[in-house]
Design a protein around this motif. Structure first.
Motif, PDB file in Angstrom:
ATOM      1  N   LYS A  80       0.878  -1.315  -0.048  1.00  0.00           N
ATOM      2  CA  LYS A  80       0.077  -0.141  -0.111  1.00  0.00           C
ATOM      3  C   LYS A  80       0.835   1.218  -0.048  1.00  0.00           C
ATOM      4  N   LEU A  81       2.035   1.132   0.533  1.00  0.00           N
ATOM      5  CA  LEU A  81       2.744   2.464   0.847  1.00  0.00           C
ATOM      6  C   LEU A  81       3.373   2.573  -0.597  1.00  0.00           C
ATOM      7  N   LYS A  82       3.462   1.491  -1.252  1.00  0.00           N
ATOM      8  CA  LYS A  82       4.177   1.664  -2.444  1.00  0.00           C
ATOM      9  C   LYS A  82       3.243   2.105  -3.430  1.00  0.00           C
ATOM     10  N   GLU A  83       2.031   1.783  -3.556  1.00  0.00           N
ATOM     11  CA  GLU A  83       1.061   2.097  -4.501  1.00  0.00           C
ATOM     12  C   GLU A  83       0.633   3.290  -4.074  1.00  0.00           C
ATOM     13  N   LEU A  84       0.586   3.760  -2.909  1.00  0.00           N
ATOM     14  CA  LEU A  84       0.221   5.350  -2.630  1.00  0.00           C
ATOM     15  C   LEU A  84       1.330   6.227  -3.015  1.00  0.00           C
ATOM     16  N   LYS A  85       2.599   5.709  -3.060  1.00  0.00           N
ATOM     17  CA  LYS A  85       3.860   6.472  -3.360  1.00  0.00           C
ATOM     18  C   LYS A  85       4.235   7.219  -2.062  1.00  0.00           C
ATOM     19  N   ILE A  86       3.648   6.704  -0.918  1.00  0.00           N
ATOM     20  CA  ILE A  86       4.518   7.192   0.447  1.00  0.00           C
ATOM     21  C   ILE A  86       5.790   7.015   0.595  1.00  0.00           C
ATOM     22  N   GLY A  87       5.997   5.670   0.360  1.00  0.00           N
ATOM     23  CA  GLY A  87       7.756   5.162   0.499  1.00  0.00           C
ATOM     24  C   GLY A  87       7.717   3.936   0.242  1.00  0.00           C
ATOM     25  N   ILE A  88       9.077   3.618   0.298  1.00  0.00           N
ATOM     26  CA  ILE A  88       9.536   2.280   0.025  1.00  0.00           C
ATOM     27  C   ILE A  88       9.658   1.705   1.607  1.00  0.00           C
ATOM     28  N   LEU A  89       9.083   0.775   2.048  1.00  0.00           N
ATOM     29  CA  LEU A  89       8.931   0.266   3.394  1.00  0.00           C
ATOM     30  C   LEU A  89      10.005  -1.038   3.438  1.00  0.00           C
ATOM     31  N   ARG A  90      10.955  -0.885   4.571  1.00  0.00           N
ATOM     32  CA  ARG A  90      11.573  -2.154   4.602  1.00  0.00           C
ATOM     33  C   ARG A  90      11.878  -2.539   6.243  1.00  0.00           C
ATOM     34  N   VAL A  91      11.444  -3.635   6.621  1.00  0.00           N
ATOM     35  CA  VAL A  91      11.746  -4.195   7.740  1.00  0.00           C
ATOM     36  C   VAL A  91      13.180  -4.621   7.997  1.00  0.00           C
ATOM     37  N   GLU A  92      13.706  -4.048   8.939  1.00  0.00           N
ATOM     38  CA  GLU A  92      15.011  -4.601   9.401  1.00  0.00           C
ATOM     39  C   GLU A  92      15.041  -5.605  10.384  1.00  0.00           C
ATOM     40  N   SER A  93      14.094  -5.289  11.458  1.00  0.00           N
ATOM     41  CA  SER A  93      14.150  -6.216  12.394  1.00  0.00           C
ATOM     42  C   SER A  93      12.837  -5.999  13.147  1.00  0.00           C
ATOM     43  N   MET A  94      12.500  -7.330  13.710  1.00  0.00           N
ATOM     44  CA  MET A  94      11.126  -7.421  14.324  1.00  0.00           C
ATOM     45  C   MET A  94      11.361  -8.448  15.603  1.00  0.00           C
ATOM     46  N   SER A  95      11.039  -8.047  16.749  1.00  0.00           N
ATOM     47  CA  SER A  95      11.018  -9.113  17.708  1.00  0.00           C
ATOM     48  C   SER A  95       9.811  -8.998  18.637  1.00  0.00           C
ATOM     49  N   GLU A  96       9.738 -10.265  19.237  1.00  0.00           N
ATOM     50  CA  GLU A  96       8.580 -10.482  20.609  1.00  0.00           C
ATOM     51  C   GLU A  96       7.339 -10.228  19.980  1.00  0.00           C
ATOM     52  N   GLU A  97       7.171 -10.780  18.941  1.00  0.00           N
ATOM     53  CA  GLU A  97       5.590 -10.662  18.408  1.00  0.00           C
ATOM     54  C   GLU A  97       5.200  -9.153  18.119  1.00  0.00           C
ATOM     55  N   VAL A  98       6.284  -8.372  17.237  1.00  0.00           N
ATOM     56  CA  VAL A  98       5.779  -7.222  16.786  1.00  0.00           C
ATOM     57  C   VAL A  98       6.046  -6.205  18.198  1.00  0.00           C
ATOM     58  N   GLY A  99       6.920  -6.617  19.072  1.00  0.00           N
ATOM     59  CA  GLY A  99       6.728  -5.822  20.482  1.00  0.00           C
ATOM     60  C   GLY A  99       8.025  -4.707  20.202  1.00  0.00           C
ATOM     61  N   LYS A 100       8.958  -4.769  19.395  1.00  0.00           N
ATOM     62  CA  LYS A 100       9.962  -4.139  18.857  1.00  0.00           C
ATOM     63  C   LYS A 100      10.382  -4.168  17.473  1.00  0.00           C
ATOM     64  N   LEU A 101      10.469  -2.858  16.579  1.00  0.00           N
ATOM     65  CA  LEU A 101      10.672  -3.169  15.130  1.00  0.00           C
ATOM     66  C   LEU A 101      11.587  -1.890  14.833  1.00  0.00           C
ATOM     67  N   VAL A 102      12.347  -2.014  13.641  1.00  0.00           N
ATOM     68  CA  VAL A 102      13.076  -1.320  13.155  1.00  0.00           C
ATOM     69  C   VAL A 102      12.858  -1.234  11.895  1.00  0.00           C
ATOM     70  N   LEU A 103      12.307   0.007  11.329  1.00  0.00           N
ATOM     71  CA  LEU A 103      11.725   0.035   9.870  1.00  0.00           C
ATOM     72  C   LEU A 103      12.398   1.074   9.181  1.00  0.00           C
ATOM     73  N   THR A 104      12.841   0.966   7.844  1.00  0.00           N
ATOM     74  CA  THR A 104      13.281   2.082   6.959  1.00  0.00           C
ATOM     75  C   THR A 104      12.228   2.340   5.952  1.00  0.00           C
ATOM     76  N   VAL A 105      12.139   3.859   5.773  1.00  0.00           N
ATOM     77  CA  VAL A 105      11.283   4.056   4.419  1.00  0.00           C
ATOM     78  C   VAL A 105      11.879   4.867   3.765  1.00  0.00           C
ATOM     79  N   ASP A 106      12.612   4.348   2.589  1.00  0.00           N
ATOM     80  CA  ASP A 106      13.184   5.206   1.456  1.00  0.00           C
ATOM     81  C   ASP A 106      12.246   5.980   0.574  1.00  0.00           C
ATOM     82  N   GLU A 107      12.714   6.886  -0.105  1.00  0.00           N
ATOM     83  CA  GLU A 107      11.962   7.618  -0.754  1.00  0.00           C
ATOM     84  C   GLU A 107      10.830   8.201  -0.245  1.00  0.00           C
ATOM     85  N   ASP A 108      11.225   8.824   1.188  1.00  0.00           N
ATOM     86  CA  ASP A 108       9.902   9.117   2.091  1.00  0.00           C
ATOM     87  C   ASP A 108       9.195  10.286   1.597  1.00  0.00           C
ATOM     88  N   LEU A 109       8.076  10.447   1.525  1.00  0.00           N
ATOM     89  CA  LEU A 109       7.151  11.434   0.768  1.00  0.00           C
ATOM     90  C   LEU A 109       7.503  12.625   1.384  1.00  0.00           C
TER      91      LEU A 109
END
Lengths: 443, 172
Positions: free
Chosen positions: B88-117
């Protein structure tokens, strides 16, 4: 435009050359110079450039080792690219981990050819997994429909066999109660020697064939022996050692019981349940062969109920059947374990009596016991009826060495007993002299 | 507060097909940024920087929650959730989302958004500006997990990092 670098020529190597030399070393030498030239100390841009190059070296070395948890403090284009690269690689790791945990729908975008190949690989993996699932489901349904049980045994890991749900149902044993495979032979019926030997041979790697096809009785979880069949394949390694046994087990108990019943009925008289003529024919050969091997004798006694036809005519066939059944029962009770009595005709019985010698004394004891048992009246629906019989005896090998001759002799002797008034027995006299009939009461 | 003029709901976005039969539903990033940055300028001038950030975080969170309800509601599997969010973020051209890490059932995440709007291509100014995105991500995560999140931007194009990296932690 003034340069940020105030460098002056000095002693042969200019400060500019020194700076270039330093940054060139930083960029290209495995062991770079470790200190900023003094001419650049305090120069913020030079320090910034030095830090950026050193950090880039460190980050690239980490990435080369597969370490992606680095921090980048350098700003600007190079720092940003390093961070973007780190972000992409860590995202690939995360995606690959998701795929390894079973989420085959993950894809990677915006990484050019890598994206194409990675996504194609994932797609192929998903297709192969789906095909395997469908095939496994197909086989599962087919096996469940057949009601056979599957077993898959790794010879090198006997503690962890695969035994399907149907396998356990067929043995009426839950998985946790299954004995170790090395003890499975203990649950095979001791008479089913072939199955026992095959199991042992498979476990000790001496079984020579590539397939298994067994029929045996096995003690099920309720301690009852039941007929089962097992068909399977034997897999071997390159050295020829057995590595795996896989096959199916089937419940054939009902079929075997029907076969045995059919066989039994084919060999036994329906009314008296005594062996019939067919079974008698088999047994006489066996018992004559035994007598021949052991140097003993075998007496054949033909027995006919006196005036049986009258019973049917006066009291009905039901009474006749009752009489036949009772006579059969009393004859069996009169004989020894080693003897055989069969019903070979309407009111005709024949007995095979092993004896050590042709001496008739032992046989006469049997006849006496028989007489005593038969002398008691039979209750035919409330009407007492006294039985008398006529018996003719012939002895192997004296009177004949084949079944037909023996039967003829015994038959002649029986008719002689009838001619002499019935309720008697006669031994075959080969010289044709009529031996005095031995009324039962006179023995 | 009753009788509000601008209380948000998704249907207020209208039907673009009817409204713009010729220009369609696309516009330039500059138009989006022009509106957001001028609005931020006025709010900061009137109420201060801290209040401006709070307003933008709250607005971003509201947008994130509405975005979840409209596009992602009903998804239960984490893998599928990430996949759909990326799409959806790609479709709406909001940005390119990457998940770098996710732990403890989504308790902690590191995300990057390339070409952020909001910030990609902006000049380096020494501090991150994607406060609205912080709220946006927090709103989406909170509605997916039914638990509150604290989201902070740790790298921004404007700090010279050339990508926007966010740390999201489940709030206790």
């Amino acid at each position: 435009m003034s340069s940020p670098f105030r460098l002056e020529a000095k002693d042969g190597l200019s400060e500019l050359d020194e700076a270039v030399e330093y940054f060139h070393s930083l960029m290209f030498d495995p062991r770079p110079k470790d200190r900023l030239p003094s001419s650049l100390e305090g120069n913020e841009k030079a320090l910034s450039l030095e830090n950026a190059i050193r950090e880039t070296r460190r980050v690239l070395q980490k990435m080369r080792r597969g370490e992606y948890d680095y921090s980048v403090s350098t700003k600007g284009l190079v720092g940003g690219l390093l961070k973007a690269l780190q972000s992409n690689l860590r995202h690939v790791i995360w995606t690959a981990r998701c795929i390894s945990e079973g989420d085959l729908s993950q894809r990677i975008d915006f990484m050019g050819e890598f994206s194409e190949v990675f996504n194609l690989m994932t797609l192929r993996l998903a297709e192969a997994t789906q095909n395997l699932k469908e095939e496994a489901e197909r086989w599962r349904l087919a096996l469940e429909s057949s009601q056979d049980g599957v077993w898959d045994i790794n010879i090198r890991d006997l503690d962890n066999p695969f035994l399907s749900h149907n396998f356990l149902e067929i043995l009426r044993t839950p998985f946790e109660a299954m004995p170790p495979i090395r003890r499975w032979g203990e649950f095979i019926h001791p008479e089913d020697i072939e199955a026992l030997e095959v199991i042992r041979a498979c476990l000790d790697d001496s079984y020579p064939k590539s397939t298994l096809d067994l029929t045996f009785r096995v003690k099920c979880g309720d301690d009852v022996f039941r007929w089962r069949s097992a068909k399977g394949q034997v897999f071997r390694d390159e050295a020829g050692h057995i590595t795996r046994l896989i096959g199916v087990i089937g419940d054939i108990h009902a079929r075997k019981m029907r076969e045995e019943e059919i066989s039994r009925r084919a060999m036994h008289d329906a009314l008296t349940r005594l062996p019939n003529r067919e079974l008698f024919g088999q047994q006489i050969h066996r018992m004559m062969a035994y007598a021949s091997r052991t140097g003993t004798c075998l007496a054949l006694a033909m027995l006919d109920l006196d005036n049986f036809k009258q019973v049917n005519d006066t009291m009905g066939h039901h009474a006749g059947d009752l009489l036949m059944v009772e006579v059969g029962r009393r004859l069996q009770k009169s004989l020894r374990q080693s003897d055989l009595v069969a019903r070979i005709g309407g009111d005709e019985f024949v007995m095979l009596l092993p004896c050590a010698t042709p001496n008739h004394e032992g046989l006469l004891k049997v006849m006496e016991r028989l007489r005593a048992n038969l002398s008691r009246p039979v209750d035919l629906d409330g009407t007492p009826y006294s039985i008398t019989v006529s018996i003719g005896l012939a002895v192997y090998p004296c009177d004949g060495d084949d079944p037909l001759t023996l039967m003829k002799c015994a038959d002649v002797a029986m008719y002689r007993a009838k001619a002499l008034g019935r309720n008697a027995w006669c031994f075959w006299n080969p010289e044709g002299d009529r031996k005095e009939p031995q009324p039962p009461s006179q023995v | 507060m009753s009788g509000r003029k601008y209380a948000f709901s998704w249907n207020l976005l209208g039907d673009i097909n009817i409204g713009r039969p010729h220009l369609g539903n696309q516009t330039r990033v500059e138009a989006y940024r022009l509106m957001q940055f001028t609005l931020r300028d006025v709010i900061e001038a009137k109420y201060g920087t801290e209040e401006a950030d709070a307003v933008f975080y709250a607005a971003g969170k509201m947008a994130g929650q509405a975005f979840y309800e409209y596009y992602l509601k009903g998804i239960e599997d984490v893998g599928e959730f990430v996949r759909e969010l990326q799409a959806k973020l790609k479709e709406l051209k909001i940005g390119i989302l990457r998940v770098e890490s996710m732990s403890e059932e989504v308790g902690k995440l590191v995300l990057t958004v390339d070409e952020d709007l909001d910030c990609s291509g902006l000049p380096e100014i020494g501090f991150g500006i994607c406060v609205y995105d912080e709220g946006f991500i927090a709103g989406i995560l909170e509605n997916f997990t039914d638990t509150p999140y604290v989201v902070k931007e740790v790298d921004c194009w404007c700090t010279g990092d050339r990508t926007c990296r966010f740390s999201a932690v489940r709030a206790h």
